[in-house]
Enzyme design. Structure first.
Site, PDB file in Angstrom:
ATOM      1  N   ARG A   1       0.820  -1.217   0.000  1.00 48.06           N
ATOM      2  CA  ARG A   1       0.000   0.000   0.000  1.00 48.06           C
ATOM      3  C   ARG A   1       0.853   1.265   0.000  1.00 48.06           C
ATOM      4  NH1 ARG A   1      -4.227  -3.304   3.840  1.00 48.06           N
ATOM      5  NH2 ARG A   1      -5.281  -4.309   2.077  1.00 48.06           N
TER       6      ARG A   1
ATOM      7  N   TYR B   1      -7.639  -0.870  -5.890  1.00 45.05           N
ATOM      8  CA  TYR B   1      -6.768  -2.053  -5.718  1.00 45.05           C
ATOM      9  C   TYR B   1      -5.875  -1.963  -4.474  1.00 45.05           C
ATOM     10  CZ  TYR B   1      -3.254   0.174  -9.000  1.00 45.05           C
ATOM     11  OH  TYR B   1      -2.389   0.978  -9.655  1.00 45.05           O
ATOM     12  N   GLU B   2      -5.344  -3.107  -4.129  1.00 39.80           N
ATOM     13  CA  GLU B   2      -4.622  -3.300  -2.851  1.00 39.80           C
ATOM     14  C   GLU B   2      -5.465  -2.842  -1.665  1.00 39.80           C
ATOM     15  OE1 GLU B   2      -0.460  -3.095  -2.609  1.00 39.80           O
ATOM     16  OE2 GLU B   2      -0.204  -3.180  -4.773  1.00 39.80           O
ATOM     17  N   GLY B   3      -6.758  -3.090  -1.785  1.00 36.31           N
ATOM     18  CA  GLY B   3      -7.706  -2.742  -0.732  1.00 36.31           C
ATOM     19  C   GLY B   3      -8.427  -1.452  -1.060  1.00 36.31           C
TER      20      GLY B   3
END
Ligand code: CAA
Length: 380
Positions: free
Chosen positions: A243, A362-364
Site C-alpha cells: 500500500r 486495488y490493494e484494498g
C-alpha cells in the site's frame, strides 16, 4: 515528523524524474490508447536498478530505503501511472514477500533475478469470490507427495502474462478458514498454469491485467512460501508494504495533474486574462497543493516506518486512503479547470483522472483501508 531528504533521496528523485520525462512521457498517451505494455521502459528502468530498490545488494537490489522507493514510484506515476504500478506490483507484491518469508534458496533462485529486473513479478490473491474478503479464496492446493497440486482462478492480476514469477495464495483446508491458506511461488510456463482474459480497463490501460488459471499445476514443495497455513498472514503483510507503493503512485498522479492544471491556468486566457487570475481557480490550486502535501507527508511517514522496521499497517493504510482520495479529487479538479479540453485526449489530465480511480480500489478499497485503520485505532 520532519523529513530531511538526504542527498541520496534528492538524487533518486532527479534520476527518476529525468527518466520519466525522457523515456516515459512521450509514449504514455499512445500506450494508453493501444493498451500496450511498457516492456522497453521496464528493461531500461531495470538497468537503473529501479526493479529492486529496497532489496540488499547481495540479493540483486540497490539496498536503498523505502523513502527512495516511494519517491521513485511517485516520480514514474507523475508521468505514467501504468509504469508506476508495474514497478510497485513487481517489487512490493512479489519480490518483497519472497524477501520477507522466503528461504535462502528461494531468495537466490527467485529474488535475485527479480531484484535485478531480469525477471518480473506478480501477485495472485484476488479471485471472483474473494475480493475485499481476501480470506475467501477458493483456489485449492492439495499435497501430493512432496509437491502441491493447485487448481483455481485468480482475477485482476497486475503484471500477469508479462511476469515470470508469481506469488499465489491457495486454500489447503477450508475448515481452518484463513489459517488453511498457503502461499506458493509459481513460474510462468509451469504445466497447467495459463492466462485467461485480459481486462479492458478504464485507466492504467497500458499495465497488464489478466486472469491466472491453474489446472492441476504441480508445484514442488520447495516453492511453498513460509509455512502451510501462513498464506493469509503473508498476503496481509505483503499488502501492508504494497500500500506504500500504491499510495506513492496516487501521490504521483495527483502531483502530475496539479502541475498540468497550474500550467494551463497560467496560459489559458478567458475574459481577457489568464484563468489563474480568477480567485476560484487560485483556491482550487491552493487546495490541490495542500492536499498533495498532506498526502506526501503520510506516504513518506509510512515509508520511513517501513525502513525503521516499525509497524506499518495503519500508516500505510492511512497513506493509501488519503493519497488515493487526493488523486481522485485533484485529477477531477484538473479536468474541470481545463474545461472542454480537459475532457478530450488532447491533454493528459483526462488519462490521469481515469488512472487515479484504481488507486481507490486495488490493494484494498478505501473502505478496506478504513477497516484496517479502524481496527488499529480501536486497539490503541
Ligand atoms: N499483518 C499480520 N497479520 C494480519 C494482518 C496484518 N496486516 N491483518 C490481519 N492479520 C491477521 C489477524 O491478526 C488475524 O489473525 P488471527 O486469526 O490469528 O487473530 C487474521 O489475519 C485475520 O484477520 P482479520 O480477522 O482482520 O481478517 P478479515 O478476514 O476480517 O480481513 C481485511 C481483513 C482487512 C478486510 C483483509 O481481508 C483485506 O485486507 N482485504 C483486502 C484485500 C486486498 O487488499 N486485496 C488487494 C489484492 S492485491 C492487488 O490489488 C494488487 C494489484 O492489483 C496491484
Amino acid at each position: 515528523m520532519i523529513f530531511d531528504l538526504s542527498e541520496d533521496h534528492v538524487m533518486m528523485r532527479k534520476m527518476v524524474r529525468d527518466f520519466a520525462e525522457n523515456e516515459c512521457a512521450a509514449g504514455a498517451e499512445e500506450r494508453d490508447e493501444k493498451e500496450e505494455f511498457p516492456r522497453e521502459i521496464w528493461n531500461k528502468l531495470a538497468e537503473l536498478g529501479l526493479a529492486g530498490i529496497t532489496f540488499p545488494e547481495k540479493y540483486g537490489g540497490v539496498e536503498a530505503d523505502y523513502l527512495s522507493y516511494a519517491i521513485a514510484v511517485e516520480e514514474l506515476s507523475r508521468v505514467d501511472a501504468s509504469v508506476g504500478v508495474t514497478v510497485s506490483a513487481h517489487s512490493s507484491l512479489c519480490a518483497n514477500p519472497i524477501y520477507l518469508f522466503g528461504t535462502e534458496e528461494q531468495k537466490q533462485k527467485y529474488l535475485v533475478p527479480l531484484a535485478s529486473g531480469e525477471k518480473m513479478g506478480a501477485f495472485g490473491l484476488t479471485e471472483p469470490m474473494a475480493g475485499s474478503d481476501a480470506s475467501g479464496t477458493r483456489t485449492t492446493a492439495v499435497k501430493d507427495g512432496d509437491d502441491y497440486i493447485i487448481n483455481g482462478t485468480k482475477i485482476f492480476i497486475t503484471n500477469a502474462y508479462e511476469a515470470d514469477t508469481y506469488v499465489v495464495t491457495a486454500q489447503m483446508d477450508k475448515s481452518k478458514g484463513n489459517k488453511g491458506i498457503a502461499a506458493f511461488i509459481l513460474e510462468k510456463g509451469m504445466p497447467g498454469f495459463s492466462f485467461g482474459k485480459k481486462e479492458k480497463k478504464m485507466g492504467i490501460r497500458s499495465s497488464a491485467t489478466y486472469e491466472l488459471v491453474f489446472d492441476n499445476v504441480r508445484v514442488p514443495g520447495e516453492n511453498l512460501l513460509g509455512q502451510e497455513g501462513q498464506g493469509f498472514k503473508i498476503a496481509m503483510v505483503t499488502l501492508d508494504f504494497g500500500r506504500i507503493g500504491i499510495a506513492s503512485q496516487a501521490l504521483g498522479i495527483a502531483q502530475g495533474a496539479y502541475e498540468q492544471a497550474r500550467k494551463y491556468a497560467k496560459e489559458r486566457v478567458q475574459f481577457g486574462q489568464p484563468i489563474a487570475h480568477f480567485q476560484a481557480n487560485q483556491f482550487k490550486l491552493a487546495d490541490m497543493a495542500t492536499q498533495i502535501e498532506a498526502a506526501r507527508l503520510l506516504v513518506y511517514q509510512a515509508a520511513y516506518l517501513a525502513t525503521q522496521h516499525k509497524p506499518v499497517s495503519k500508516a500505510s493504510a492511512m497513506a493509501k486512503l488519503h493519497a488515493s482520495e487526493t488523486a481522485m479529487w485533484v485529477t477531477t479538479q484538473a479536468v474541470q479547470m481545463h474545461g472542454g479540453y480537459g475532457y478530450t485526449r488532447e491533454y493528459p489530465v483526462e488519462r490521469m483522472m481515469r488512472d487515479a480511480k484504481i488507486t481507490e480500489i486495488y490493494e484494498g478499497t478505501s473502505e478496506v483501508q478504513r477497516i484496517v485503520i479502524g481496527s488499529h485505532i480501536l486497539k490503541e
